[in-house]
Write a protein that holds these residues in place. Sequence first.
Motif, short mmCIF file in Angstrom:
data_model
loop_
_atom_site.label_atom_id
_atom_site.label_comp_id
_atom_site.label_asym_id
_atom_site.label_seq_id
_atom_site.Cartn_x
_atom_site.Cartn_y
_atom_site.Cartn_z
N GLU A 21 10.23 12.66 -9.46
CA GLU A 21 9.14 12.33 -8.55
C GLU A 21 8.74 10.87 -8.67
OE1 GLU A 21 4.73 13.92 -7.14
OE2 GLU A 21 5.91 15.06 -8.58
N ASP A 22 8.81 10.32 -9.89
CA ASP A 22 8.53 8.89 -10.07
C ASP A 22 9.46 8.05 -9.19
OD1 ASP A 22 6.40 8.58 -11.77
OD2 ASP A 22 7.59 8.65 -13.59
N ILE A 23 10.72 8.41 -9.16
CA ILE A 23 11.69 7.68 -8.35
C ILE A 23 11.32 7.77 -6.88
CG2 ILE A 23 14.10 7.67 -7.56
CD1 ILE A 23 14.85 8.63 -10.43
N LEU A 24 10.98 8.97 -6.43
CA LEU A 24 10.64 9.18 -5.02
C LEU A 24 9.41 8.37 -4.61
CD1 LEU A 24 11.67 11.02 -2.63
CD2 LEU A 24 9.73 12.49 -3.17
N LEU A 25 8.36 8.43 -5.42
CA LEU A 25 7.13 7.72 -5.09
C LEU A 25 7.30 6.21 -5.21
CD1 LEU A 25 4.50 10.05 -6.81
CD2 LEU A 25 5.24 10.02 -4.42
N SER A 26 8.10 5.78 -6.17
CA SER A 26 8.38 4.35 -6.31
C SER A 26 9.15 3.83 -5.11
CB SER A 26 9.17 4.08 -7.60
OG SER A 26 8.41 4.40 -8.74
N ALA A 27 10.14 4.60 -4.66
CA ALA A 27 10.90 4.22 -3.47
C ALA A 27 9.99 4.16 -2.25
CB ALA A 27 12.04 5.21 -3.24
N ILE A 109 -4.86 10.62 10.06
CA ILE A 109 -6.00 9.87 9.52
C ILE A 109 -6.46 10.47 8.20
CG2 ILE A 109 -8.31 9.03 10.00
CD1 ILE A 109 -5.99 7.95 11.81
N THR A 110 -6.43 11.78 8.09
CA THR A 110 -6.79 12.43 6.82
C THR A 110 -5.83 12.01 5.72
OG1 THR A 110 -7.72 14.35 7.98
CG2 THR A 110 -7.10 14.66 5.67
N MET A 111 -4.55 12.00 6.04
CA MET A 111 -3.54 11.60 5.05
C MET A 111 -3.69 10.12 4.68
SD MET A 111 0.60 11.92 5.39
CE MET A 111 1.63 11.95 3.93
N ARG A 112 -3.99 9.28 5.66
CA ARG A 112 -4.12 7.83 5.42
C ARG A 112 -5.26 7.52 4.48
NH1 ARG A 112 -5.23 3.41 4.41
NH2 ARG A 112 -4.72 1.44 5.47
N ASP A 113 -6.25 8.38 4.43
CA ASP A 113 -7.42 8.15 3.59
C ASP A 113 -7.15 8.44 2.12
OD1 ASP A 113 -10.16 7.36 3.37
OD2 ASP A 113 -10.73 9.46 3.14
N LYS A 114 -5.99 9.00 1.81
CA LYS A 114 -5.63 9.31 0.43
C LYS A 114 -4.64 8.27 -0.08
CE LYS A 114 -6.13 14.25 1.38
NZ LYS A 114 -5.43 15.56 1.47
N PRO A 115 -4.77 7.83 -1.35
CA PRO A 115 -3.87 6.80 -1.87
C PRO A 115 -2.40 7.14 -1.71
CG PRO A 115 -5.69 7.18 -3.40
CD PRO A 115 -5.79 8.24 -2.33
N HIS A 119 0.95 4.81 1.49
CA HIS A 119 2.29 4.24 1.40
C HIS A 119 3.24 4.90 2.40
CE1 HIS A 119 0.80 3.29 -2.79
NE2 HIS A 119 1.14 2.11 -2.32
N PHE A 120 3.17 6.21 2.49
CA PHE A 120 4.08 6.90 3.41
C PHE A 120 3.82 6.50 4.85
CE2 PHE A 120 4.92 10.58 6.22
CZ PHE A 120 6.31 10.53 6.15
N LEU A 121 2.57 6.45 5.25
CA LEU A 121 2.27 6.16 6.66
C LEU A 121 2.59 4.71 7.01
CD1 LEU A 121 -0.98 8.26 7.01
CD2 LEU A 121 1.27 8.76 7.97
N VAL A 122 2.40 3.80 6.08
CA VAL A 122 2.83 2.42 6.32
C VAL A 122 4.35 2.37 6.43
CG1 VAL A 122 2.95 0.10 5.33
CG2 VAL A 122 0.80 1.37 5.26
N ALA A 193 -16.05 -5.86 7.94
CA ALA A 193 -16.88 -4.75 8.40
C ALA A 193 -16.05 -3.52 8.78
CB ALA A 193 -17.72 -5.18 9.60
N ALA A 194 -14.78 -3.72 9.16
CA ALA A 194 -13.90 -2.61 9.54
C ALA A 194 -12.73 -2.55 8.57
CB ALA A 194 -13.40 -2.79 10.97
N GLN A 195 -12.34 -1.34 8.25
CA GLN A 195 -11.24 -1.14 7.31
C GLN A 195 -10.08 -0.42 7.99
OE1 GLN A 195 -11.26 -2.36 4.10
NE2 GLN A 195 -13.18 -3.30 4.79
N PRO A 196 -8.84 -0.84 7.71
CA PRO A 196 -7.69 -0.16 8.32
C PRO A 196 -7.64 1.31 7.92
CG PRO A 196 -6.99 -1.60 6.52
CD PRO A 196 -8.42 -1.91 6.78
N GLY A 197 -7.34 2.15 8.89
CA GLY A 197 -7.23 3.58 8.61
C GLY A 197 -8.54 4.28 8.37
#
Length: 222
Positions: A21-27, A109-115, A119-122, A193-197
């Motif tokens: 999983e480390d490899i997957l998340l790092s990639a 948007i729900t997913m984007r709000d989580k750390p 990365h995945f959505l970007v 004043a505005a934040q992405p996502g």
Amino acid sequence: MKTSTSARATDNETGKPNRKEDILLSAERLFAMRSYDAVSIRDIADEAGVPSRLVGYYYGKKEDLFDAIFVHRQDNIAERRRRIQDADLQGPPEQALREIVNAWCGPVITMRDKPEGEHFLVLVARSVWEQSEVAIETIKRHYDALAEDFIAALAIIYPDRPRTWHCWAYQWSLGALLMHIADRRVERLSRGAAQPGDPSALPRLVSFLCAGIHAMAQEPAA
């Protein structure tokens, strides 16, 4: 968007480091930051803190690892498809449209709000924008069915419009959604004043997209 090699995945049962999983998340982090072509297997191994041979052992070639990232995030895609397919499209067009646009945008948007989701959505946005051969095929494999669901729903709401109309409505909506989740310039332009996502902006994003599609529908049919 920040990357960190300090947060390591662990096996939920044993508590031991989960190198696969480390490899997957790092990639996922590196592909999001740099693009598919700019990242090597060595880069991924260094980011994950593992020998390079383990990357190939667990995932095979780089393109297979890239695809595995999207497979790992399939639940989000499946939720969006389910919500669109379950939407009530028989009511007034404006109401039905808002329901499918919210179903399509909300889980993103729900997913984007989580750390772990940022990365995945970007990465998804970068894959759409940069159009590398591997990215094109991966987006086609994992996202075209979702796009077809959205387009099919639009065809039910606006049956007098041709498929090209529905496809443009989807394409322009996608552009706005990708900018919301991936482009950080809004933070600078708004002087912080505005934040992405920003998840609180979801109702306004949905209203913006619905207004655009509804305005298209007011034009005479070609």
